[in-house]
Design a protein around this motif. Sequence first.
Motif, PDB file in Angstrom:
ATOM      1  N   PRO A 222     102.360  21.203  52.888  1.00 58.54           N
ATOM      2  CA  PRO A 222     103.786  21.121  52.582  1.00 58.54           C
ATOM      3  C   PRO A 222     104.634  21.544  53.774  1.00 58.54           C
ATOM      4  O   PRO A 222     104.192  22.330  54.623  1.00 58.54           O
ATOM      5  N   ALA A 223     105.855  21.007  53.841  1.00 58.61           N
ATOM      6  CA  ALA A 223     106.789  21.478  54.862  1.00 58.61           C
ATOM      7  C   ALA A 223     106.962  22.987  54.693  1.00 58.61           C
ATOM      8  O   ALA A 223     107.029  23.505  53.593  1.00 58.61           O
ATOM      9  N   GLY A 224     107.024  23.689  55.814  1.00 56.96           N
ATOM     10  CA  GLY A 224     106.986  25.145  55.804  1.00 56.96           C
ATOM     11  C   GLY A 224     105.643  25.635  56.310  1.00 56.96           C
ATOM     12  O   GLY A 224     105.533  26.728  56.866  1.00 56.96           O
ATOM     13  N   ILE A 225     104.609  24.793  56.111  1.00 55.10           N
ATOM     14  CA  ILE A 225     103.275  25.055  56.661  1.00 55.10           C
ATOM     15  C   ILE A 225     102.915  23.955  57.640  1.00 55.10           C
ATOM     16  O   ILE A 225     102.538  24.212  58.773  1.00 55.10           O
ATOM     17  N   GLY A 226     103.025  22.687  57.209  1.00 51.97           N
ATOM     18  CA  GLY A 226     102.775  21.559  58.095  1.00 51.97           C
ATOM     19  C   GLY A 226     101.345  21.061  58.037  1.00 51.97           C
ATOM     20  O   GLY A 226     100.513  21.555  57.272  1.00 51.97           O
ATOM     21  N   ALA A 227     101.070  20.047  58.853  1.00 55.02           N
ATOM     22  CA  ALA A 227      99.761  19.383  58.876  1.00 55.02           C
ATOM     23  C   ALA A 227      98.917  19.878  60.039  1.00 55.02           C
ATOM     24  O   ALA A 227      99.439  20.351  61.048  1.00 55.02           O
ATOM     25  N   SER A 228      97.590  19.732  59.869  1.00 47.82           N
ATOM     26  CA  SER A 228      96.636  20.129  60.910  1.00 47.82           C
ATOM     27  C   SER A 228      95.520  19.091  60.990  1.00 47.82           C
ATOM     28  O   SER A 228      95.174  18.455  59.986  1.00 47.82           O
ATOM     29  N   TYR A 229      94.923  18.962  62.173  1.00 49.75           N
ATOM     30  CA  TYR A 229      93.886  17.952  62.439  1.00 49.75           C
ATOM     31  C   TYR A 229      92.682  18.624  63.080  1.00 49.75           C
ATOM     32  O   TYR A 229      92.833  19.342  64.064  1.00 49.75           O
ATOM     33  N   THR A 230      91.520  18.415  62.526  1.00 43.68           N
ATOM     34  CA  THR A 230      90.200  18.982  62.866  1.00 43.68           C
ATOM     35  C   THR A 230      90.005  20.348  62.201  1.00 43.68           C
ATOM     36  O   THR A 230      90.986  21.070  61.934  1.00 43.68           O
ATOM     37  N   ILE A 231      88.764  20.707  61.955  1.00 43.91           N
ATOM     38  CA  ILE A 231      88.449  21.989  61.313  1.00 43.91           C
ATOM     39  C   ILE A 231      88.983  23.171  62.117  1.00 43.91           C
ATOM     40  O   ILE A 231      89.642  24.058  61.557  1.00 43.91           O
TER      41      ILE A 231
END
Length: 336
Positions: A222-231
Amino acid sequence: MNKYQNSKKIVRDYFEAMEKATPETIVSVLKEHTGKDYNWKGVYPFREQTDAESVAEKFWIPLKTSLTKMQRRQDIFIGGTNEISGEEWVMSMGHFMGLFDKEWMGIRPTGKMINLRYAEFSCIEEGKITKTGIFIDIIGFMQQAGVNPMPPSTGQYFVYPGPRNHDGLLFEDAPEQDGIDTLALVNKMVNDLTELNESGAMGCPPEVLAKAWSEDMIWYGPAGIGASYTIPRYQKQHQLPFRNNLTDKKFNGHVCRFAEGNFACFFGWPNLSNTPLGGFLGMPGGIHADMQVVDVYCREGDKLTENWVLIDLPYWLKQQGLDIFERTQEIMNPNL
């Protein structure tokens, strides 16, 4: 395979009617497509409603009044049997897109296109929608409109895409075994993390994640945390800040959990309870609070590859004394 075709048609007909509805006709559309004991669960400040009039007045009419020519743009559409309680459910995930022409939630209109991320769960019984769980990312909407009520996020928020393979719209039923395999993998992953919580451990060894997740996983938070890519980046940008800065973590179960094809989904009311120690979302700690969460997963082979997550962060913050909507209105509209 036509097991869920009737339920899917009921939901698609409802979506089509709601898209065509005006603020004046929304109540009648809801009454036509929902059961008499309709139960609707939404994010803060809407929370739980128990009749079509309330759902229309509090949620749909203000939203469709503010977003001119609002469209539902789906990325994932699946049906299945809720393994918690046995009913048929349909889940749609994507964005509501429109022109932000009138104030909504104290947020000033931009007159420009805007996207509101959503996941909507519909329970089908006797030809009607009897229960709805709808989660929207209001903080993401606020950020697009130039208002950010949160400290800088650990991940990256943007208007998220659907599945990499563009195969999430299961208007035709998928082979049953595919859904069984997907749900088994998701449940294994949930059990691994529940075991970790019950052990009292704060962090998480990467090998625990690697049991179920692809090395190149994408986590759309969610916005406020955001997205991440790879472990490694997911652990650095979300999982470890979450696990290390929240204690008393308890899994409370799910309202709905099912899978179809390579996709699975669930939501709880609440899923989790926890007590912040200070630091998570840049906020102080100390107050025990509930979290309502949606997870939507994509599987490839024997690994999970993508995960779209909505968390009712405004409600979690409200329980700790911060109402981001009241605060935004006071700042943006000081003369009210």
